[in-house]
Write a protein that holds these residues in place. Sequence first.
Motif, PDB file in Angstrom:
ATOM      1  N   HIS A 120      52.440  45.573  36.579  1.00 36.89           N
ATOM      2  CA  HIS A 120      51.935  45.300  35.235  1.00 36.89           C
ATOM      3  C   HIS A 120      50.421  45.461  35.283  1.00 36.89           C
ATOM      4  O   HIS A 120      49.775  45.048  36.240  1.00 36.89           O
ATOM      5  N   LYS A 122      46.804  45.418  32.601  1.00 37.99           N
ATOM      6  CA  LYS A 122      46.250  45.179  31.273  1.00 37.99           C
ATOM      7  C   LYS A 122      45.155  46.200  31.014  1.00 37.99           C
ATOM      8  O   LYS A 122      44.225  46.368  31.808  1.00 37.99           O
ATOM      9  N   ASN A 127      43.373  45.785  25.260  1.00 37.88           N
ATOM     10  CA  ASN A 127      43.791  44.428  25.584  1.00 37.88           C
ATOM     11  C   ASN A 127      45.312  44.254  25.604  1.00 37.88           C
ATOM     12  O   ASN A 127      45.808  43.165  25.372  1.00 37.88           O
ATOM     13  N   LYS A 128      46.064  45.319  25.892  1.00 34.06           N
ATOM     14  CA  LYS A 128      47.520  45.252  25.930  1.00 34.06           C
ATOM     15  C   LYS A 128      48.005  45.404  27.375  1.00 34.06           C
ATOM     16  O   LYS A 128      47.400  46.111  28.172  1.00 34.06           O
ATOM     17  N   TRP A 129      49.141  44.741  27.669  1.00 34.76           N
ATOM     18  CA  TRP A 129      49.784  44.846  28.976  1.00 34.76           C
ATOM     19  C   TRP A 129      50.793  45.988  28.971  1.00 34.76           C
ATOM     20  O   TRP A 129      51.454  46.233  27.970  1.00 34.76           O
ATOM     21  N   ASP A 142      53.029  39.670  26.775  1.00 36.59           N
ATOM     22  CA  ASP A 142      52.238  38.835  27.684  1.00 36.59           C
ATOM     23  C   ASP A 142      53.103  37.818  28.429  1.00 36.59           C
ATOM     24  O   ASP A 142      52.849  37.509  29.592  1.00 36.59           O
TER      25      ASP A 142
END
Length: 162
Positions: A120, A122, A127-129, A142
Motif C-alpha cells: 500500500h 499513499k 493524498n489517496k492510498w 484508508d
Amino acid sequence: MSSHSLEKYKKLLAKEPQVNDKYVIIDVKWLEHWKRYVGIEKSDEEKVTEPGPIEFSKLVDPATAKNSNEIQLRSDAVEGNDYTFIPYELYKDLVQTYEQNGPEIIRKAIPQGGGHYTAHAKNSNDNKWHTFDDSYVSDVNDDNVIGKAAYVLIYQQQEQQS
C-alpha cells in the motif's frame, strides 16, 4: 562418456525439485563448461577442454568456510549468474571424476509457502492510498491499509507548518 550416462545426466538436470530432495549449489560457469565438454550443450569450440576442478571456494562465504555445519553462500552471489543448483545424485557422480576446490554447499528443497506480498502506498499529491498487487494497482480505503499483517512500514517526515 556413454550415451546412457549422458541421458541420465540430462534427466537429472531437467528434474523438477521435490520436497526434501538434496541439491548442491554449484558454480554456473563451471557447470556450463562441463555441459559443453560432455556434449549436453552444443559448442562453437572445435574441441572443448576439460572443465577442471569443481570450484566452490568462490561461492562460499569466507566467514563460514571452516565450519562444515554452517557453510553458507556468499550474500552477494546471484542465482543464474554466479551459481545454480544441481541434484545431489549428479554431484556425487561429478566428484568421482573431478576434484573440488572448497567445501560444497548442500541444500534441501522445501515446500513453498505463502510468499505473495502486496503493498500500500499513499500518493502525496492527491493524498489517496493505492494497493499494488503484482501488475495491478487499485485505490484502497484508508481503513484497509493498516492491519496486523503489516510487514514493513515506511514513514515520510512531513514539514512542520508555521
